[in-house]
Scaffold this motif. Structure first.
Motif, PDB file in Angstrom:
ATOM      1  N   MET A   1      43.600 -24.138   5.834  1.00  0.00           N
ATOM      2  CA  MET A   1      44.520 -23.063   6.648  1.00  0.00           C
ATOM      3  C   MET A   1      45.927 -23.828   7.111  1.00  0.00           C
ATOM      4  SD  MET A   1      44.065 -20.288   9.578  1.00  0.00           S
ATOM      5  CE  MET A   1      43.806 -21.881  10.760  1.00  0.00           C
ATOM      6  N   SER A   2      47.096 -23.646   6.758  1.00  0.00           N
ATOM      7  CA  SER A   2      48.242 -23.995   7.394  1.00  0.00           C
ATOM      8  C   SER A   2      48.221 -23.778   8.934  1.00  0.00           C
ATOM      9  CB  SER A   2      49.302 -23.591   6.852  1.00  0.00           C
ATOM     10  OG  SER A   2      50.469 -23.842   7.344  1.00  0.00           O
ATOM     11  N   ARG A   3      48.786 -24.869   9.607  1.00  0.00           N
ATOM     12  CA  ARG A   3      48.880 -24.782  11.216  1.00  0.00           C
ATOM     13  C   ARG A   3      50.144 -23.719  11.494  1.00  0.00           C
ATOM     14  NH1 ARG A   3      53.377 -27.869  13.163  1.00  0.00           N
ATOM     15  NH2 ARG A   3      54.380 -28.864  11.382  1.00  0.00           N
ATOM     16  N   TRP A   4      50.649 -23.273  10.504  1.00  0.00           N
ATOM     17  CA  TRP A   4      51.900 -22.115  10.793  1.00  0.00           C
ATOM     18  C   TRP A   4      51.110 -20.866  10.425  1.00  0.00           C
ATOM     19  CZ3 TRP A   4      56.258 -24.059  12.724  1.00  0.00           C
ATOM     20  CH2 TRP A   4      56.624 -24.963  12.313  1.00  0.00           C
ATOM     21  N   LEU A   5      50.274 -20.590  10.065  1.00  0.00           N
ATOM     22  CA  LEU A   5      49.367 -19.326   9.921  1.00  0.00           C
ATOM     23  C   LEU A   5      49.511 -18.627  11.174  1.00  0.00           C
ATOM     24  CD1 LEU A   5      48.545 -17.001   8.056  1.00  0.00           C
ATOM     25  CD2 LEU A   5      46.024 -18.238   8.187  1.00  0.00           C
ATOM     26  N   PRO A   6      48.705 -19.041  12.107  1.00  0.00           N
ATOM     27  CA  PRO A   6      48.655 -18.173  13.484  1.00  0.00           C
ATOM     28  C   PRO A   6      50.070 -17.954  14.069  1.00  0.00           C
ATOM     29  CG  PRO A   6      47.053 -20.251  13.470  1.00  0.00           C
ATOM     30  CD  PRO A   6      48.058 -20.488  12.345  1.00  0.00           C
ATOM     31  N   THR A 157      51.749  -9.575   3.277  1.00  0.00           N
ATOM     32  CA  THR A 157      50.538 -10.092   3.128  1.00  0.00           C
ATOM     33  C   THR A 157      50.322 -11.244   2.309  1.00  0.00           C
ATOM     34  OG1 THR A 157      49.962  -7.538   3.351  1.00  0.00           O
ATOM     35  CG2 THR A 157      48.388  -9.132   2.260  1.00  0.00           C
ATOM     36  N   ALA A 158      51.201 -11.375   1.289  1.00  0.00           N
ATOM     37  CA  ALA A 158      51.165 -12.526   0.403  1.00  0.00           C
ATOM     38  C   ALA A 158      51.497 -13.713   1.120  1.00  0.00           C
ATOM     39  CB  ALA A 158      52.047 -12.202  -0.891  1.00  0.00           C
ATOM     40  N   ALA A 159      52.551 -13.568   2.179  1.00  0.00           N
ATOM     41  CA  ALA A 159      52.844 -14.868   3.030  1.00  0.00           C
ATOM     42  C   ALA A 159      51.468 -15.406   3.635  1.00  0.00           C
ATOM     43  CB  ALA A 159      53.907 -14.521   3.662  1.00  0.00           C
ATOM     44  N   ALA A 160      50.776 -14.413   4.399  1.00  0.00           N
ATOM     45  CA  ALA A 160      49.734 -14.811   4.997  1.00  0.00           C
ATOM     46  C   ALA A 160      48.601 -15.384   4.235  1.00  0.00           C
ATOM     47  CB  ALA A 160      49.054 -13.626   5.917  1.00  0.00           C
ATOM     48  N   ILE A 161      48.422 -14.872   2.962  1.00  0.00           N
ATOM     49  CA  ILE A 161      47.522 -15.490   2.176  1.00  0.00           C
ATOM     50  C   ILE A 161      47.764 -16.742   1.588  1.00  0.00           C
ATOM     51  CG2 ILE A 161      46.156 -15.183  -0.015  1.00  0.00           C
ATOM     52  CD1 ILE A 161      46.618 -12.166   0.429  1.00  0.00           C
ATOM     53  N   ALA A 162      49.095 -16.869   1.514  1.00  0.00           N
ATOM     54  CA  ALA A 162      49.588 -18.163   0.872  1.00  0.00           C
ATOM     55  C   ALA A 162      49.629 -19.118   1.858  1.00  0.00           C
ATOM     56  CB  ALA A 162      51.045 -18.157   0.552  1.00  0.00           C
ATOM     57  N   LEU A 163      49.856 -18.883   3.331  1.00  0.00           N
ATOM     58  CA  LEU A 163      49.584 -19.773   4.272  1.00  0.00           C
ATOM     59  C   LEU A 163      48.171 -20.355   4.331  1.00  0.00           C
ATOM     60  CD1 LEU A 163      52.184 -18.689   6.946  1.00  0.00           C
ATOM     61  CD2 LEU A 163      52.314 -20.687   5.360  1.00  0.00           C
ATOM     62  N   LEU A 165      45.804 -20.158   2.196  1.00  0.00           N
ATOM     63  CA  LEU A 165      45.251 -21.213   1.027  1.00  0.00           C
ATOM     64  C   LEU A 165      46.183 -22.281   0.606  1.00  0.00           C
ATOM     65  CD1 LEU A 165      44.433 -18.165  -1.266  1.00  0.00           C
ATOM     66  CD2 LEU A 165      42.924 -19.334   0.226  1.00  0.00           C
ATOM     67  N   ARG A 166      47.327 -22.425   1.247  1.00  0.00           N
ATOM     68  CA  ARG A 166      48.217 -23.569   1.372  1.00  0.00           C
ATOM     69  C   ARG A 166      48.629 -23.650  -0.356  1.00  0.00           C
ATOM     70  NH1 ARG A 166      48.174 -27.910   4.555  1.00  0.00           N
ATOM     71  NH2 ARG A 166      46.864 -27.849   6.348  1.00  0.00           N
ATOM     72  N   GLU A 167      49.150 -22.078  -0.687  1.00  0.00           N
ATOM     73  CA  GLU A 167      49.682 -22.049  -2.244  1.00  0.00           C
ATOM     74  C   GLU A 167      51.102 -21.496  -2.075  1.00  0.00           C
ATOM     75  OE1 GLU A 167      47.167 -20.403  -4.888  1.00  0.00           O
ATOM     76  OE2 GLU A 167      45.223 -21.373  -4.501  1.00  0.00           O
ATOM     77  N   SER A 168      51.690 -21.502  -3.024  1.00  0.00           N
ATOM     78  CA  SER A 168      53.239 -20.841  -3.199  1.00  0.00           C
ATOM     79  C   SER A 168      52.901 -19.252  -2.911  1.00  0.00           C
ATOM     80  CB  SER A 168      53.816 -21.001  -4.360  1.00  0.00           C
ATOM     81  OG  SER A 168      54.872 -20.224  -4.862  1.00  0.00           O
ATOM     82  N   ILE A 169      54.088 -18.754  -2.169  1.00  0.00           N
ATOM     83  CA  ILE A 169      54.055 -17.441  -1.764  1.00  0.00           C
ATOM     84  C   ILE A 169      54.409 -16.548  -2.969  1.00  0.00           C
ATOM     85  CG2 ILE A 169      55.248 -15.631  -0.408  1.00  0.00           C
ATOM     86  CD1 ILE A 169      55.788 -17.496   1.816  1.00  0.00           C
ATOM     87  N   ALA A 170      55.260 -17.102  -3.870  1.00  0.00           N
ATOM     88  CA  ALA A 170      55.787 -16.258  -4.891  1.00  0.00           C
ATOM     89  C   ALA A 170      54.609 -16.495  -6.088  1.00  0.00           C
ATOM     90  CB  ALA A 170      57.006 -17.243  -5.638  1.00  0.00           C
ATOM     91  N   ARG A 171      53.800 -17.402  -6.054  1.00  0.00           N
ATOM     92  CA  ARG A 171      52.465 -17.324  -7.334  1.00  0.00           C
ATOM     93  C   ARG A 171      51.425 -16.267  -6.585  1.00  0.00           C
ATOM     94  NH1 ARG A 171      47.586 -19.352  -7.075  1.00  0.00           N
ATOM     95  NH2 ARG A 171      46.604 -19.640  -9.091  1.00  0.00           N
ATOM     96  N   ILE A 172      51.475 -16.156  -5.255  1.00  0.00           N
ATOM     97  CA  ILE A 172      50.312 -15.387  -4.784  1.00  0.00           C
ATOM     98  C   ILE A 172      50.782 -13.846  -5.053  1.00  0.00           C
ATOM     99  CG2 ILE A 172      49.102 -14.546  -2.818  1.00  0.00           C
ATOM    100  CD1 ILE A 172      47.907 -16.830  -3.531  1.00  0.00           C
ATOM    101  N   TRP A 173      52.197 -13.728  -4.764  1.00  0.00           N
ATOM    102  CA  TRP A 173      52.601 -12.401  -4.852  1.00  0.00           C
ATOM    103  C   TRP A 173      52.577 -11.786  -6.387  1.00  0.00           C
ATOM    104  CZ3 TRP A 173      56.518  -9.529  -7.218  1.00  0.00           C
ATOM    105  CH2 TRP A 173      57.183  -8.419  -6.717  1.00  0.00           C
TER     106      TRP A 173
END
Length: 498
Positions: A1-6, A157-163, A165-173
């Motif tokens: 999990m990214s430290r930026w998520l919270p 929502t995609a941004a939260a999941i990406a943060l 999972l540490r993955e690309s927002i565009a890819r998740i979306w």
């Protein structure tokens, strides 16, 4: 999990709370409050029939029809409150954490508020419950409302999941949310019909739309079922292929008296180290996973007496050993991997100062995956029993890595590995796997019965052919029946007594 998520979650929640707080006082000036309560109640009731996308933390329902209709009829504030109440209650019923309930309430409410504000700015009208308006002029504003609501709601929502999972927002979306646009457009279409019936006939006549919502719900549920079945099937096949490849790669490792599970440990270390160094794109991670599994395939071309020699190799033996890098890379180059596996395999014996082999590449010119693989491969070799020495302690192995830092290995990679290596979890062999591999090793070391000697070249070509086909399996170009046939041949070649 990214430290930026919270931080991100708190920011979205704060914005959503501000929008909801702004909307509550506006309810007092709303026309036809009982009609709004009817729409809010219908939204809450239909919220019971939500469908969850199992691949991500997201739900879909027909309630968007009532959300969009509420926005057009009563304005941004009532629609925002309707969305907040519905999403908050649904999230609570699913027993989510309070943080997640807050996010699931705030993000859709903010999305609807922005979309509704845009609708009335473009249309230049007051809420439709205050009087009839030319319905044809509302099509473009309605599409804008729906598009903004869809993009913001799914994007947040995609941004939260990406943060997470540490993955690309565009890819998740793109992978999980883009296809939901059809659902939102369908909801907007039904809402438009609902408004049209209310304006042209009566509120009671709008009840004729309810069967459409039922059909819409059944259609979406059926589509979800097919999508989830396909996803589970692909996941099962992927796990089957990968476990088959991993087991056969471990069997090949038995040719070189390394500790069993070498490739599995190297893979776990490499992936964890890649994540620690900020590599998050799926293509690079898959390339590192495959390369970690297949990096020593070229040892099929190295005689066993060299691989397992208890003493120091002679110069000629070392030159023959070095061939395994190019041989392995050339074998894998026959496979059209969708990610860069071959450069990692070809570069995993290159050194940071340019003294490595086979090309003498140095520094940043060595692929990052190869730099990662060389460090974790060395560490696992040092901490494993070998024919010529017992396993070193963890601290002794780390001291060797420190000595080679800046010479053989990328300093950043060494530092990152030392920082995280104790936190890496490696799955243990299943008992049946361990028994099979031990049987292979015992069979190899047992005296062989007298038999006609096959030419060495023919034996080696059979091994190489088997692994070429095995590598083709990694890219999905071979059937499972072929894999088991090749596996049997490979087992016979490695352990004639099995």
């Amino acid at each position: 999990m990214s430290r930026w998520l919270p931080i991100y979650i708190r920011l979205v929640v704060a914005i959503g709370v501000a929008v909801i707080a702004w909307s509550v006082p506006a309810l007092g000036a709303m026309p036809h409050p009982f009609v709004w309560l009817l729409f809010a109640t219908l939204a809450l009731l239909t919220g019971v029939f939500t469908m969850k996308a199992a691949s991500v933390s997201y739900t879909v329902s027909v309630t968007d029809t009532f959300f969009i209709a509420s926005a057009m009829l009563f304005g941004p504030a009532p629609a925002t409150i309707t969305v907040a109440l519905n999403t908050g209650i649904v999230s609570y019923r699913r027993r989510h954490t309070w943080e997640r309930i807050a996010f699931n309430t705030a993000a859709p409410a903010f999305s609807m508020w922005v979309g509704a504000q845009t609708f009335f700015r473009l249309a230049g009208i007051s809420p439709l419950a205050q009087g009839d308006q030319p319905i044809a002029t509302l099509i473009v504003p309605l599409l804008c409302l729906t598009g903004i609501y869809f993009v913001l709601n799914t994007g947040l929502t995609a941004a939260a999941i990406a943060l997470d999972l540490r993955e690309s927002i565009a890819r998740i979306w793109n992978m999980h949310f883009r296809w939901l646009s059809v659902s939102y457009l369908a909801a907007a279409s039904v809402a438009f019909c609902l408004i049209l019936l209310i304006q042209q006939v009566s509120l009671a006549a709008a009840a004729m739309v309810l069967p459409l919502l039922l059909i819409f719900h059944v259609t979406i549920r059926s589509s979800f079922g097919r999508l989830e079945d396909a996803r589970r099937h692909l996941g099962d096949m992927d796990r089957l292929y990968l476990s088959t490849i991993e087991t056969l790669a471990m069997a090949i490792d038995a040719k070189d008296d390394v500790t069993h599970s070498h490739v599995r440990r190297v893979q776990a270390y490499a992936v964890a180290l890649a994540h620690a160094m900020g590599i998050v794109d799926d293509e690079s991670i898959k390339a590192i996973k495959a390369a970690a599994l297949l990096h020593d395939t070229g040892k099929l071309a190295v005689p066993e007496h060299i691989l397992n020699k208890p003493g120091k190799l002679t110069p000629s033996e070392f030159e023959q050993m070095k061939l395994h890098v190019d041989v392995g890379a050339d074998i894998l180059s026959l496979v059209e991997f969708p990610y860069p596996v071959v450069p990692i395999v070809r570069g995993h014996h290159e050194n940071w100062d340019g003294s490595g082999y086979p090309r003498g590449v140095s520094g940043e010119n060595i692929p990052i995956g190869a730099r990662i693989l060389s460090v974790v491969d060395c560490y696992d070799a040092l901490t494993s029993d070998r024919p010529y020495r017992p396993a070193l302690t963890d601290e002794a192995a780390l001291e060797i890595l420190r000595e080679r830092r800046g010479k053989m290995y990328d300093p950043r990679v060494v530092d990152a590995f030392i920082a995280i290596h104790l936190d890496v979890e490696v799955a243990a062999d299943a008992p049946h796997q361990r028994d099979v591999l031990q049987k292979i090793t015992r069979s190899r070391t047992a005296p062989a019965p007298a038999m006609r000697q096959e030419p060495a070249a023919a034996s080696m070509s059979g091994d190489v052919l088997a692994f070429v086909s095995l590598a083709r399996l990694a890219s999905g170009e071979i059937t499972l029946g072929d894999v088991f046939a090749l596996a049997a041949k490979l087992m016979r070649d490695i352990a004639p007594g099995v």
